[in-house]
Design a protein around this motif. Structure first.
Motif, PDB file in Angstrom:
ATOM      1  N   ARG A 187       6.130  -5.991  -1.976  1.00 47.17           N
ATOM      2  CA  ARG A 187       5.941  -5.811  -3.578  1.00 47.17           C
ATOM      3  C   ARG A 187       7.632  -5.626  -3.864  1.00 47.17           C
ATOM      4  O   ARG A 187       8.155  -4.967  -3.234  1.00 47.17           O
ATOM      5  N   ASP A 244      10.089   3.491   3.503  1.00 50.52           N
ATOM      6  CA  ASP A 244       9.423   3.008   2.590  1.00 50.52           C
ATOM      7  C   ASP A 244       9.962   2.020   1.861  1.00 50.52           C
ATOM      8  O   ASP A 244       9.010   1.185   0.940  1.00 50.52           O
ATOM      9  N   ASN A 288       2.308   2.590  -2.350  1.00 53.26           N
ATOM     10  CA  ASN A 288       2.222   3.355  -3.952  1.00 53.26           C
ATOM     11  C   ASN A 288       3.579   3.538  -4.449  1.00 53.26           C
ATOM     12  O   ASN A 288       4.056   4.366  -4.999  1.00 53.26           O
ATOM     13  N   ARG A 292      11.302   9.299  -1.258  1.00 55.02           N
ATOM     14  CA  ARG A 292      10.953   8.177  -0.187  1.00 55.02           C
ATOM     15  C   ARG A 292      12.082   7.958   0.617  1.00 55.02           C
ATOM     16  O   ARG A 292      13.108   8.198   0.614  1.00 55.02           O
ATOM     17  N   ASP A 304       8.960   6.047  -8.367  1.00 54.47           N
ATOM     18  CA  ASP A 304       8.109   6.005  -7.203  1.00 54.47           C
ATOM     19  C   ASP A 304       8.950   5.942  -6.199  1.00 54.47           C
ATOM     20  O   ASP A 304       8.505   6.394  -4.853  1.00 54.47           O
ATOM     21  N   SER A 345       5.482   1.304  -7.125  1.00 56.69           N
ATOM     22  CA  SER A 345       5.255  -0.061  -7.988  1.00 56.69           C
ATOM     23  C   SER A 345       6.649   0.042  -9.171  1.00 56.69           C
ATOM     24  O   SER A 345       6.783  -0.945  -9.791  1.00 56.69           O
ATOM     25  N   ASP A 353       0.868  -1.180   0.039  1.00 58.58           N
ATOM     26  CA  ASP A 353      -0.147  -0.052  -0.002  1.00 58.58           C
ATOM     27  C   ASP A 353       0.820   1.339   0.170  1.00 58.58           C
ATOM     28  O   ASP A 353       0.206   2.256   0.365  1.00 58.58           O
TER      29      ASP A 353
END
Length: 336
Positions: free
Chosen positions: A200, A181, A105, A115, A111, A107, A103
Motif C-alpha cells: 500500500r 512496518d 493498518n 511504527r 498511522d 493508510s 494488513d
C-alpha cells in the motif's frame, strides 16, 4: 594560477542513474561535440576500467570532474572541504512514497506513529545517501501529519555491498518479513516495485503541492564541478551549453527521452513515464532551487550526514551558466 600550469585535455563526467541532461547529452553526442571544439575529450566516469576511480562519483576526488546527480553526495563532499563549485541545479519531480503491507493498518502518514520504519544502511559508502534519503522521505511524510522522526522507531537494515545501489531489495525483504512496518522508495524503480508487489502506498511525496515536501536526494539534483575547472575559461560554460541543448532536445522528444532514462535506471518505460512525469532537465540557479537545496543541507547537517556546515549560496558559481545561456540561446535565435 593553476590554469597556467595545466591544460585541460580531458574531463570526466559522472551522473546518477536518473533523468539527467548529462545522460541525454552523451546519448546525442552534444557533450562530446561541444568539448571537442576546444580540443577536450569527454569521458564517462562509470566507463573507467579502474574501479577505484568510481568512488569519485561520491567524494568528487577526481581532478577535472563534472557531476550531475543526487544532492546528498554533492553536499557531503563540499562539507568535507572538497573544493567544488555548484554551477547549476535541476528540478525533476519524481515518484516518492512510503510503502506498507495491506494488513498493517497504515493508510496515511498519521498511522506511522509508533511504527518501525526501515532505514537501509550502506556502511561501506563514505556517505550513506540511501539512509539519508529514507530518513528525509519519512521526515516529510511525518510532517504532513504533524509528527516528527521522534514519533517512529527507525530500524537499521544492513545492505550488502554487492548489487545495484538503487535496488530496493533490502527494504522490501525486511517489509515482507515484517521486520519493519514501512519503507521509503522513489523513482522509476521504486514505482515498479510498488506496482508489482502487494503493498500500500501511504503518502504521495513526489508530487505533493508543497515543493519542500518533494525535496530529497533527487530534488533538486546538483551539477557540481572540480573548482580548478572554473579557472580554465570557457570549459564549464561548454559543458552547460551541451546540457541546455540536451534539455531542449529532451523536451521535444519525450519518447526518446524515456528510452534514455529507461536505460539509465533499468526500469520499464511505462514506469519511467509515470515516475518522472513533471519537470525539465534544464539547468538553472533560481532562488527557489537554492532555497530547496539549503533546506536539504539543514536537514542533513542536523541529522549528522554532513562533516560540517557551510553556506550554500557561497558555494554557487553562477558565471558559467549565465554565459552558457546567453551564447546558447543567442545561437538558437540566430538559427531561427
Amino acid at each position: 594560477m593553476s590554469s597556467k600550469k595545466t591544460t585541460v585535455e580531458r574531463i570526466s563526467i559522472t551522473r546518477c542513474p536518473v533523468p539527467t541532461a548529462s545522460s541525454v547529452a552523451f546519448d546525442r553526442g552534444f557533450l562530446q561535440k561541444e568539448l571537442a571544439k576546444a580540443g577536450i575529450l569527454a569521458s564517462v566516469l562509470q566507463d573507467e576500467k579502474d574501479a577505484a576511480m568510481h568512488g569519485a562519483h561520491f567524494d568528487h576526488s577526481l581532478p577535472f570532474l563534472v557531476r550531475e546527480g543526487g544532492n546528498i553526495p554533492a553536499l557531503w563532499a563540499r562539507s568535507t572541504g572538497r573544493d567544488t563549485r555548484l554551477v547549476a541545479l535541476v528540478w525533476v519531480d519524481e515518484y516518492q512514497t512510503i510503502l506498507a503491507l495491506p494488513d498493517a493498518n497504515i493508510s496515511g502518514p498519521a498511522d506511522l506513529r509508533g511504527r518501525r520504519i526501515g532505514i537501509p544502511r550502506h556502511r561501506y559508502l563514505e556517505i550513506d545517501f540511501r539512509a539519508a534519503q529514507a530518513l528525509r522521505g519519512f521526515h516529510s511524510a511525518l510532517w504532513l501529519a504533524g509528527l516528527t522522526l521522534d514519533d517512529v522507531e527507525p530500524v537499521d537494515l544492513e545492505a550488502p555491498s554487492a548489487g545495484r545501489r538503487d535496488s530496493w531489495d533490502t527494504e522490501i525483504d525486511a517489509l515482507r518479513r515484517r521486520e519493519v512496518d514501512a519503507i521509503f522508495v522513489k523513482g522509476a524503480t521504486g514505482l515498479q516495485a510498488a506496482r508489482t508487489l502487494d503493498v500500500r502506498e501511504v503518502a504521495d511525496l513526489g508530487f505533493h503541492p508543497d515543493p519542500l515536501v518533494r525535496v530529497n536526494n533527487g530534488v533538486p539534483r546538483a551539477v557540481t564541478v572540480d573548482a580548478e575547472l572554473i579557472e580554465h575559461s570557457g570549459v564549464v560554460e561548454r559543458v552547460l551549453t551541451a546540457l541546455l541543448r540536451a534539455a531542449d532536445w529532451a523536451a521535444d522528444h519525450r519518447g526518446d527521452l524515456t528510452r534514455v532514462i529507461a536505460a539509465e535506471t533499468g526500469a520499464s518505460p511505462e514506469f519511467v513515464e509515470t515516475a518522472y512525469r513533471n519537470g525539465s532537465l534544464r539547468p538553472a540557479l533560481h532562488e527557489n532551487l537554492l532555497a530547496a537545496l539549503d533546506a536539504q543541507r539543514k536537514f542533513l547537517f542536523e541529522h549528522g550526514f554532513l562533516a560540517g556546515d557551510f553556506n550554500v549560496r557561497e558555494w554557487v558559481h553562477a558565471g558559467p551558466l549565465a554565459a552558457a545561456e546567453k551564447n546558447y540561446y543567442e545561437g538558437v535565435s540566430n538559427h531561427d
